[in-house]
Write an enzyme that holds these catalytic residues in place. Structure first.
Site, short mmCIF file in Angstrom:
data_model
loop_
_atom_site.label_atom_id
_atom_site.label_comp_id
_atom_site.label_asym_id
_atom_site.label_seq_id
_atom_site.Cartn_x
_atom_site.Cartn_y
_atom_site.Cartn_z
CB THR A 29 -1.04 -0.04 1.40
OG1 THR A 29 -0.30 0.03 2.82
CG2 THR A 29 -1.84 -1.42 1.60
CG ASP A 30 -0.89 5.28 -1.04
OD1 ASP A 30 -2.25 4.88 -0.54
OD2 ASP A 30 -1.20 4.79 -2.45
CG LEU A 31 2.64 7.34 2.64
CD1 LEU A 31 3.37 9.50 2.88
CD2 LEU A 31 3.14 6.96 3.76
CB SER A 32 -4.32 7.25 0.36
OG SER A 32 -4.02 6.26 0.39
CB ILE A 34 -5.39 3.01 -1.26
CG1 ILE A 34 -6.50 3.76 -0.87
CG2 ILE A 34 -5.12 2.76 -3.53
CD1 ILE A 34 -6.97 4.78 -1.93
#
Length: 159
Positions: A29-32, A34
């Site tokens: 995932t990325d920082l969000s 997602i």
């Protein structure tokens, strides 16, 4: 005494489709929270590799024997909905066409595959060409063509 976990399961064929389960981990995932866009391609690559292995197509042996290797020559992907941390995904792969030196595989990533209305997260299509060690297109082994054809037809094949 410690009990060993069950052996790795490389997915399974269900009719003409190969089903491969994947879990979304923090690293995907990325920082969000997602899934990062390129990681959908990783899920698809793992599913294709395990589909070939399960079908009895030994890519490593072909490379080590100097016969050649697969290379992705065309790829299309459509992102429909995001996958998130801890999602349980299903990658469904189907062989769409087989030619002398290439194969086209359609792939779909689903969430909620164990429900009555699974969500399609991503659709993709990959063309992989069999290349000689020098990088030129080369006919894939006849046995492989037969295995791909059997998969497309939903036939049983020797593994």
């Amino acid at each position: 005494m410690t009990q060993m976990p069950p052996p790795f399961v490389p997915g399974a064929f269900v009719g003409t489709a190969h089903h491969y389960r994947a879990r979304v981990y923090f690293e995907d995932t990325d920082l969000s929270g997602i899934v990062y866009h390129a990681n959908y391609l990783r899920f698809m690559e793992r599913a294709r590799s395990d589909m070939l292995r399960l079908a009895g197509i030994d890519q490593r042996a072909a490379m080590e024997a100097g016969e050649g290797a697969w290379a992705v020559t065309d790829l299309s992907i459509k992102y429909r909905r995001p996958a998130r941390l801890d999602d349980d995904l299903l990658v469904v792969s189907t062989v769409e066409a087989v030619r002398g030196a290439s194969v086209i595989i359609a792939q779909r990533i689903l969430r909620g595959h164990d429900t009555l209305s699974p969500e399609t997260l991503t659709d993709g299509q990959v063309t992989a060409a069999f290349l000689s060690p020098g990088g030129r297109p080369r006919r894939q082994p006849d046995d492989w063509v037969g295995r791909f054809t059997a998969i497309m037809n939903g036939e049983n094949f020797p593994c």
